[in-house]
Design a protein around this motif. Structure first.
Motif, PDB file in Angstrom:
ATOM      1  N   ARG A   1      40.069  49.733  37.375  1.00  0.00           N
ATOM      2  CA  ARG A   1      40.809  48.828  36.590  1.00  0.00           C
ATOM      3  C   ARG A   1      42.219  49.163  36.920  1.00  0.00           C
ATOM      4  O   ARG A   1      43.212  48.255  36.807  1.00  0.00           O
ATOM      5  CB  ARG A   1      40.979  49.322  34.942  1.00  0.00           C
ATOM      6  N   SER A   2      42.750  50.363  37.488  1.00  0.00           N
ATOM      7  CA  SER A   2      44.069  50.686  37.977  1.00  0.00           C
ATOM      8  C   SER A   2      44.522  49.668  38.973  1.00  0.00           C
ATOM      9  O   SER A   2      45.591  49.332  39.262  1.00  0.00           O
ATOM     10  CB  SER A   2      44.496  52.075  38.169  1.00  0.00           C
ATOM     11  N   PHE A   3      43.440  49.531  39.797  1.00  0.00           N
ATOM     12  CA  PHE A   3      43.614  48.537  41.329  1.00  0.00           C
ATOM     13  C   PHE A   3      43.668  47.184  40.646  1.00  0.00           C
ATOM     14  O   PHE A   3      44.590  46.245  41.307  1.00  0.00           O
ATOM     15  CB  PHE A   3      42.507  48.826  42.338  1.00  0.00           C
ATOM     16  N   ALA A   4      42.897  46.788  39.672  1.00  0.00           N
ATOM     17  CA  ALA A   4      43.001  45.351  39.260  1.00  0.00           C
ATOM     18  C   ALA A   4      44.142  45.022  38.428  1.00  0.00           C
ATOM     19  O   ALA A   4      44.626  43.852  38.736  1.00  0.00           O
ATOM     20  CB  ALA A   4      41.688  45.267  38.226  1.00  0.00           C
ATOM     21  N   ASP A   5      44.823  45.918  37.970  1.00  0.00           N
ATOM     22  CA  ASP A   5      46.017  45.718  37.352  1.00  0.00           C
ATOM     23  C   ASP A   5      47.393  45.700  38.088  1.00  0.00           C
ATOM     24  O   ASP A   5      48.632  45.691  37.562  1.00  0.00           O
ATOM     25  CB  ASP A   5      46.360  46.398  35.908  1.00  0.00           C
ATOM     26  N   GLY A   6      47.053  46.247  39.219  1.00  0.00           N
ATOM     27  CA  GLY A   6      48.265  46.480  40.285  1.00  0.00           C
ATOM     28  C   GLY A   6      49.004  47.867  40.307  1.00  0.00           C
ATOM     29  O   GLY A   6      50.049  48.004  41.123  1.00  0.00           O
ATOM     30  N   THR A   7      48.327  48.683  39.430  1.00  0.00           N
ATOM     31  CA  THR A   7      48.904  50.156  39.377  1.00  0.00           C
ATOM     32  C   THR A   7      48.506  50.636  40.773  1.00  0.00           C
ATOM     33  O   THR A   7      49.801  51.464  40.895  1.00  0.00           O
ATOM     34  CB  THR A   7      48.335  50.795  38.299  1.00  0.00           C
ATOM     35  N   ARG A   8      47.689  50.732  41.263  1.00  0.00           N
ATOM     36  CA  ARG A   8      47.431  51.252  42.636  1.00  0.00           C
ATOM     37  C   ARG A   8      47.200  50.179  43.645  1.00  0.00           C
ATOM     38  O   ARG A   8      46.904  49.055  43.445  1.00  0.00           O
ATOM     39  CB  ARG A   8      45.917  52.131  42.446  1.00  0.00           C
TER      40      ARG A   8
END
Length: 283
Positions: free
Chosen positions: A14-21
């Motif tokens: 999810r952290s990739f999906a929301d742009g965090t990573r």
């Protein structure tokens, strides 16, 4: 094969999906589903990767690997559909299409001893088990010999017509090592035989496509979803010839699995065109 994902992996994804990573850039690769006729449909050649391998350690895979800079050499002797036709089916540039086809043939020889090449467009090498062949194979694997040089020295041309386009898979964005992999299919040429030669594998086997899926479902084989789903799709065909007959109209739609669902129901998505096959299997 729909496997529930651990909560920590779902959160990480999810952290990739929301742009965090930011996802790692995938490396281009080619793999070949090498087939031979079996009593219950196509049999497939599988390598079990060394458990020490950084990517897919211990998993059963098809012969394949990353595209090498020298795979782009446009002087490679070529027989079969022109690069423009491969580019259309692989949905990429002619330059990349040429490199992918070269990588597919090279990696198959490096990892199985099977060579999809001949002295002309009308024949194919019948035996590659001699000492000189093995010396060249090892030199290719060690990147001490360019594939184009190998073919030129032996007076061979790529038999690209022995390959068929099958599919394309990209590693999920949350993986630290990612590959954009084009899948090809091919039948074991008459007179050639596979050998346990790859330094990246601990063992090799021939197994029916349907039996592969049964073994994975039973927990007897470890396999990444793209490999499993490819085996499942190939198992819908009665023979290698039938598989190859289905390839001329196929165009790669590169698929990147994503996380679907939440909690204990979180799984990786499957391509829409494979959903009916997966549902029919009840997985």
């Amino acid at each position: 094969m729909r496997v529930s994902l651990p909560p920590q992996l779902v959160e990480h994804a999810r952290s990739f999906a929301d742009g965090t990573r930011t996802p790692a850039e995938p490396r281009d690769a080619a793999t070949v589903v090498l087939m031979r006729p079996g009593s219950e449909g196509p049999e497939l050649y599988l390598l079990r990767r060394q458990t020490s391998m950084a990517f897919a350690g211990g998993m059963c895979v098809f012969p394949g690997g990353g595209v090498d800079a020298r795979d782009f050499d446009h002087t490679v002797a070529w027989a079969g559909p022109p690069p423009a036709e491969w580019a259309r089916q692989l949905v990429t540039s002619e330059e990349m299409a040429r490199a992918l086809v070269c990588a597919a043939v090279r990696e198959t020889f490096e990892e199985s001893g099977v060579l999809l090449a001949g002295t002309s467009s009308a024949d194919v090498v019948a035996d590659t088990t001699g000492d000189s062949w093995e010396a060249d194979r090892r030199a290719l694997e060690a990147k001490e010999l360019a594939f184009t040089t190998f073919l030129e020295q032996r007076g061979l041309v790529l038999r690209t017509d022995l390959l068929g386009v099958w599919s394309g898979w990209c590693t999920p964005v949350f993986e630290p090592r990612r590959f954009r992999t084009w899948f090809f299919v091919a039948t074991l040429p008459a007179g050639q035989r596979t050998r346990d030669v790859s330094t990246e594998s601990s063992s090799v086997t021939w197994l029916g496509a349907a039996a592969v899926c049964d073994a994975v479902d039973a927990g007897e084989l470890g396999m990444m979803p793209p490999t499993y789903l490819t085996c499942l799709e190939v198992a819908q065909h009665a023979s290698p010839a039938e598989v190859l007959a289905a390839t001329p109209g196929r165009v790669v739609d590169m698929f990147t699995p994503t996380v679907e669902g939440d909690g204990a129901d979180a799984t990786l998505s499957v391509p829409p065109w494979l959903a009916p096959v997966v549902e029919a299997r009840g997985r």
